[in-house]
Design a protein around this motif. Structure first.
Motif, mmCIF file in Angstrom:
data_model
loop_
_atom_site.group_PDB
_atom_site.id
_atom_site.type_symbol
_atom_site.label_atom_id
_atom_site.label_comp_id
_atom_site.label_asym_id
_atom_site.label_seq_id
_atom_site.Cartn_x
_atom_site.Cartn_y
_atom_site.Cartn_z
ATOM 1 N N GLU A 27 -21.137 9.784 -43.735
ATOM 2 C CA GLU A 27 -22.352 9.009 -44.737
ATOM 3 C C GLU A 27 -23.903 9.369 -44.409
ATOM 4 N N VAL A 28 -25.239 10.101 -44.127
ATOM 5 C CA VAL A 28 -25.762 10.592 -43.586
ATOM 6 C C VAL A 28 -27.267 10.040 -44.601
ATOM 7 N N HIS A 29 -28.260 8.781 -43.869
ATOM 8 C CA HIS A 29 -29.199 8.419 -45.043
ATOM 9 C C HIS A 29 -30.283 8.776 -44.013
ATOM 10 N N TRP A 30 -31.554 10.092 -44.795
ATOM 11 C CA TRP A 30 -32.647 9.499 -43.909
ATOM 12 C C TRP A 30 -33.535 8.326 -44.405
ATOM 13 N N ARG A 31 -34.143 8.154 -43.422
ATOM 14 C CA ARG A 31 -35.247 6.779 -42.961
ATOM 15 C C ARG A 31 -36.002 7.058 -42.764
ATOM 16 N N ARG A 71 -21.428 5.164 -41.536
ATOM 17 C CA ARG A 71 -22.720 5.530 -42.325
ATOM 18 C C ARG A 71 -23.467 6.322 -40.625
ATOM 19 N N LEU A 72 -24.563 6.831 -40.856
ATOM 20 C CA LEU A 72 -25.803 7.551 -40.120
ATOM 21 C C LEU A 72 -27.148 7.315 -40.629
ATOM 22 N N ASP A 73 -27.610 6.214 -40.040
ATOM 23 C CA ASP A 73 -28.934 5.989 -40.459
ATOM 24 C C ASP A 73 -30.196 7.034 -39.431
ATOM 25 N N ILE A 74 -31.095 7.741 -40.018
ATOM 26 C CA ILE A 74 -31.942 8.803 -38.895
ATOM 27 C C ILE A 74 -32.950 8.427 -39.387
ATOM 28 N N VAL A 75 -33.608 8.247 -38.682
ATOM 29 C CA VAL A 75 -34.376 7.494 -38.422
ATOM 30 C C VAL A 75 -36.127 8.657 -37.848
ATOM 31 N N SER A 76 -36.781 8.965 -38.552
ATOM 32 C CA SER A 76 -37.846 10.167 -38.777
ATOM 33 C C SER A 76 -39.030 10.364 -39.408
ATOM 34 N N ASP A 106 -47.928 4.701 -57.694
ATOM 35 C CA ASP A 106 -47.495 4.156 -57.055
ATOM 36 C C ASP A 106 -45.799 3.702 -56.755
ATOM 37 N N GLU A 107 -45.541 4.844 -57.016
ATOM 38 C CA GLU A 107 -43.752 4.231 -57.527
ATOM 39 C C GLU A 107 -43.884 4.203 -55.851
ATOM 40 N N ASP A 108 -42.693 3.878 -55.621
ATOM 41 C CA ASP A 108 -41.927 3.362 -54.074
ATOM 42 C C ASP A 108 -42.484 3.279 -52.941
ATOM 43 N N VAL A 109 -43.982 3.438 -53.069
ATOM 44 C CA VAL A 109 -44.861 3.939 -52.223
ATOM 45 C C VAL A 109 -44.434 1.871 -51.216
ATOM 46 N N ALA A 110 -44.365 0.715 -52.380
ATOM 47 C CA ALA A 110 -44.473 -0.208 -51.047
ATOM 48 C C ALA A 110 -42.110 -0.349 -50.652
ATOM 49 N N LEU A 111 -41.630 0.578 -51.338
ATOM 50 C CA LEU A 111 -40.607 0.447 -50.867
ATOM 51 C C LEU A 111 -40.589 1.102 -49.591
ATOM 52 N N VAL A 112 -40.951 2.082 -49.336
ATOM 53 C CA VAL A 112 -40.890 2.905 -48.186
ATOM 54 C C VAL A 112 -41.644 2.474 -46.942
ATOM 55 N N SER A 113 -43.367 2.023 -47.501
ATOM 56 C CA SER A 113 -43.325 0.753 -46.326
ATOM 57 C C SER A 113 -42.962 0.140 -45.470
ATOM 58 N N ALA A 114 -41.757 -0.331 -47.008
ATOM 59 C CA ALA A 114 -41.215 -1.738 -46.299
ATOM 60 C C ALA A 114 -40.000 -1.420 -45.672
ATOM 61 N N GLN A 115 -39.603 0.021 -45.836
ATOM 62 C CA GLN A 115 -38.305 1.057 -44.937
ATOM 63 C C GLN A 115 -39.069 0.830 -43.782
ATOM 64 N N ALA A 116 -39.855 1.153 -43.613
ATOM 65 C CA ALA A 116 -40.781 2.034 -42.572
ATOM 66 C C ALA A 116 -40.729 0.884 -41.642
ATOM 67 N N GLN A 117 -41.671 -0.217 -42.149
ATOM 68 C CA GLN A 117 -41.665 -1.593 -41.169
ATOM 69 C C GLN A 117 -40.610 -2.459 -40.915
ATOM 70 N N GLU A 118 -39.479 -2.147 -41.329
ATOM 71 C CA GLU A 118 -38.450 -3.145 -41.066
ATOM 72 C C GLU A 118 -38.141 -1.850 -39.867
ATOM 73 N N PRO A 124 -36.934 10.954 -33.033
ATOM 74 C CA PRO A 124 -35.583 10.286 -33.948
ATOM 75 C C PRO A 124 -34.867 9.171 -33.328
ATOM 76 N N THR A 125 -34.798 8.646 -34.188
ATOM 77 C CA THR A 125 -33.559 7.667 -33.350
ATOM 78 C C THR A 125 -32.487 8.047 -35.235
ATOM 79 N N PHE A 126 -30.765 7.731 -34.072
ATOM 80 C CA PHE A 126 -30.171 8.076 -34.968
ATOM 81 C C PHE A 126 -29.203 6.496 -34.748
ATOM 82 N N VAL A 127 -29.286 5.971 -35.507
ATOM 83 C CA VAL A 127 -27.820 4.416 -36.116
ATOM 84 C C VAL A 127 -26.502 4.692 -37.083
ATOM 85 N N PHE A 128 -26.331 4.617 -36.102
ATOM 86 C CA PHE A 128 -25.145 4.505 -35.735
ATOM 87 C C PHE A 128 -24.164 3.052 -36.912
ATOM 88 N N ALA A 129 -23.801 3.092 -38.043
ATOM 89 C CA ALA A 129 -22.734 2.057 -38.112
ATOM 90 C C ALA A 129 -23.464 0.855 -37.969
#
Length: 221
Positions: free
Chosen positions: A40-44, A8-13, A163-175, A185-190
């Motif tokens: 498995e790439v996930h864009w965060r 799992r690769l999460d790419i925070v950007s 406002d669909e998914d505004v709260a969700l996206v904001s929560a992911q960025a906050q996390e 960018p920050t690349f988070v592996f596993a």
């Protein structure tokens, strides 16, 4: 090699972060170098400038607030433009006239992910912004960008008006911020190892291979 557990690769950007634009190209090159490793790439989402209002501000106002003056950014921009050129990417800072709040861009990427098109959506938005000086605060620009990657334009227009998914996206960025991610960018592996910055493709490829080997060795125990 298909019996390997996917990494799992999460790419925070953020779509308005020039190093994220460069970093996206480098991680995609890295993935080609380790094509035998399932990833498995996930864009965060991340808000590089969470103080910019939803309607955006003029680029001049933004550069003055962030760097002290428009001229102060020119030296920095020159280095970033050169780095982008080395990757075969185009960055025209002089074309950017408006600085967006990127929550709607991240909503588009999130919606595109459901169609397996998150990377394409991210790329399209970045190209519009860095290469073309596109106004990402303009709903018509966002709708067209979504249509360009195969999303339904009418559906996207309707959803952007809510406002669909505004709260969700904001929560992911906050996390991401709460986990200590402050530079992108920050690349988070596993979900355990993080690499910050637009590192060279070879270095990212080595990290992918090493962490994949580790998680698969643990799975085999």
């Amino acid at each position: 090699m298909s019996d390997l557990k996917p990494l799992r690769l999460d790419i925070v950007s953020d779509v308005v972060c020039p190093w994220c634009y460069i970093g996206k190209h480098r991680i995609e090159d890295a993935l080609k170098l380790v094509a035998d490793v399932p990833v498995e790439v996930h864009w965060r989402p991340f808000f590089l400038n969470n103080w910019v209002p939803r309607e955006g501000i003029s680029r001049e106002e933004y550069l003055t607030a962030k760097f002290g003056s428009v001229d102060a950014y020119k030296g920095i921009a020159g280095r970033v433009v050169a780095a982008a050129n080395e990757e075969g990417l185009t960055y025209h800072p002089e074309l950017v006239k408006r600085q967006p709040n990127t929550i709607d861009c991240h909503r588009l990427i999130h919606w595109a992910e459901a169609r397996g098109k998150a990377a394409e959506m991210k790329q399209r938005l970045m190209e519009l912004y860095f290469r073309d000086g596109g106004d990402l605060t303009d709903t018509n620009v966002l709708v067209q960008a979504a249509a360009d990657v195969g999303l339904d334009a009418d559906d996207v227009r309707k959803r952007l008006a809510t406002d669909e998914d505004v709260a969700l996206v904001s929560a992911q960025a906050q996390e991401a911020s709460e986990k200590g991610i402050s530079g992108v960018p920050t690349f988070v592996f596993a979900q355990k190892y993080a690499v910050s910055g637009a590192q060279p493709a070879e270095q990212l490829a080595r990290a992918i291979r090493e962490v994949s080997a580790e998680i698969n060795a643990q799975a085999a125990e």
